[in-house]
Motif scaffolding. Structure first.
Motif, PDB file in Angstrom:
ATOM      1  N   MET A 239       0.959  -1.276   0.098  1.00 10.92           N
ATOM      2  CA  MET A 239       0.174  -0.075   0.045  1.00 10.92           C
ATOM      3  C   MET A 239       0.885   1.282  -0.051  1.00 10.92           C
ATOM      4  O   MET A 239       0.317   2.078  -0.759  1.00 10.92           O
ATOM      5  CB  MET A 239      -0.870   0.126   1.274  1.00 10.92           C
ATOM      6  CG  MET A 239      -2.023  -0.882   1.145  1.00 10.92           C
ATOM      7  SD  MET A 239      -3.009  -1.121   2.615  1.00 10.92           S
ATOM      8  CE  MET A 239      -3.650   0.368   2.809  1.00 10.92           C
ATOM      9  N   GLU A 242       2.356   1.397  -3.595  1.00 12.71           N
ATOM     10  CA  GLU A 242       1.662   1.538  -4.758  1.00 12.71           C
ATOM     11  C   GLU A 242       0.234   1.724  -4.478  1.00 12.71           C
ATOM     12  O   GLU A 242      -0.779   1.793  -5.400  1.00 12.71           O
ATOM     13  CB  GLU A 242       1.563   0.071  -5.533  1.00 12.71           C
ATOM     14  CG  GLU A 242       2.964  -0.511  -5.898  1.00 12.71           C
ATOM     15  CD  GLU A 242       3.621  -0.154  -7.178  1.00 12.71           C
ATOM     16  OE1 GLU A 242       2.754   0.353  -7.864  1.00 12.71           O
ATOM     17  OE2 GLU A 242       4.884  -0.590  -7.338  1.00 12.71           O
ATOM     18  N   GLY A 243       0.068   2.396  -3.410  1.00 13.45           N
ATOM     19  CA  GLY A 243      -1.569   2.489  -2.894  1.00 13.45           C
ATOM     20  C   GLY A 243      -2.303   1.403  -2.873  1.00 13.45           C
ATOM     21  O   GLY A 243      -1.984   0.117  -2.900  1.00 13.45           O
TER      22      GLY A 243
END
Ligand code: NAD
Ligand code: MG
Length: 344
Positions: A239, A242-243
């Protein structure tokens, strides 16, 4: 209007011309002092004579003075003693050394936002608040990166408060990652909310509830530990890099479908309603009043809850499993080596 600042926006020479005092040598203090010192800034560390940190700071090549003497010498004073000690430190050792044009910096707005400290009008009051623990402020700096930070100006007596805060953020490496302009109110309220509802309170309660659910259903505690605590880092790293969408891309479709359909059942509307209540208690000052009072009476509830947390079965099982995985912390600076200070 959101304002972000990066390396090119800072004026380091403005701060290079100043004498800087770092008060405290704990999680944030050691990182700020060492990063600024490495960058060629004129740093002195202010500590109590009996502090165990005196030796650590001197061994690291820093000049150590009493808190009052460091404040007397300095133009820019960063207050990195515990939030609960700041008012007393301010009243006894900082305030008598303040004179017109000095700059008082904080890394968290608590004492200003809740009116526990009220500096005189001829002093700049600003904030540089790294959005990460001090050991990461140091580690990322040494790796060539930085920790994103917030800056805010509470009082601009000289007309330079903003530029000094930004130069300081640059000095600790934060402009490499991004510096966001905010206010003392926004920083204090979002910081307290984040640590209570998501980062510390929310995540530890989530991990323990998941662990307990599996163990109570008869699964091995080792499985429950790996599943609910150990793997969390791998998911959070994805997360972070890369979200949420990037993380979902990396996990299996089965995991992603479970996430999409079950996640909102765990963190449901009731949980969000409770989060709103927690936010209201922060905004109306009742959390701050409760915490100030808890400190005044010697922290009985805090100690009791902390001790109960240490006795939770996930701690014992985790300790044993981590001993078999020395690579988990290999080569990393241990949090326990530098933080927690000498307050306990
Ligand atoms: P800490 O507890 O790690 O260290 C505080 C240091 O202050 C101690 O190591 C000691 O050197 C000194 N000290 C302790 N008690 C003292 C006293 N009674 N009088 C004078 N000096 C004393 O604190 P920290 O976590 O580095 O927090 C410092 C500030 O940074 C706080 O305002 C905090 O909110 C803020 N902050 C912390 C973090 C974090 O992750 N730790 C992140 C952002 C901002
Ligand atoms: Mg925080």
């Amino acid at each position: 209007m959101t304002k972000m600042y990066y390396e090119k926006d800072a004026q380091p020479d403005l701060l290079k011309a100043k004498k800087i005092a770092i008060l405290g040598y704990g999680s944030q203090g050691h990182a700020h002092a060492l990063n600024l010192h490495d960058g060629g800034y004129d740093v002195r560390v202010g500590l109590r004579a009996e502090s165990k940190s005196v030796i650590k700071a001197e061994d690291a090549g820093l000049r150590v003075l009493s808190i009052a003497d460091a404040c007397a010498e300095a133009d820019v004073i960063m207050v990195l003693v515990p939030d609960t000690e700041q008012k007393r430190t301010y009243d006894v050792d900082i305030a008598p050394q303040l004179s017109a044009g000095k700059c008082l910096l904080f890394a968290h707005g608590f004492n200003i936002r809740f009116n526990l400290i009220n500096p005189p009008d001829d002093v700049d009051v600003a904030m540089v608040a790294p959005k990460g623990p001090g050991h990461l402020v140091r580690r990322t700096y040494l790796e060539g990166g930085g920790v994103p930070s917030l800056i805010a100006v509470h009082h601009d007596a000289t007309g330079h408060a903003h530029d000094i805060a930004l130069a300081y953020a640059h000095g600790i490496g934060a402009t490499r990652a991004g510096v966001l302009e905010t206010t003392f109110t926004e920083e204090t309220e979002t910081d307290l909310f984040g640590e209570q509802a998501v980062l510390c309170g929310g995540v530890t309660a989530l991990v323990r509830a998941g662990y307990e659910t599996l163990v109570e259903a008869g699964y091995q505690p080792e499985s429950a530990y790996f599943e609910c605590l150990h793997e969390l880092k791998l998911i959070v790293d994805l997360m972070y890099e890369e979200g949420i969408t990037g993380m979902r891309f990396s996990v299996s479709d089965t995991a992603e479908y479970g996430d999409l359909t079950r996640g909102p059942r765990v963190i449901n509307a009731d949980v969000k309603a409770e989060m709103k209540k927690i936010l209201t208690e922060i905004q109306d000052g009742s959390f701050a009043a409760e915490w100030v009072k808890e400190n005044e009476i010697g922290r009985p509830r805090y100690r009791e809850l902390r001790d109960a947390g240490k006795k939770h079965p996930i701690e014992e099982i985790g300790k044993n499993l981590r001993e078999m995985m020395p690579f988990v912390s290999a080569g990393k600076q241990k949090v326990s080596d530098i933080s927690g200070g000498d307050t306990d």
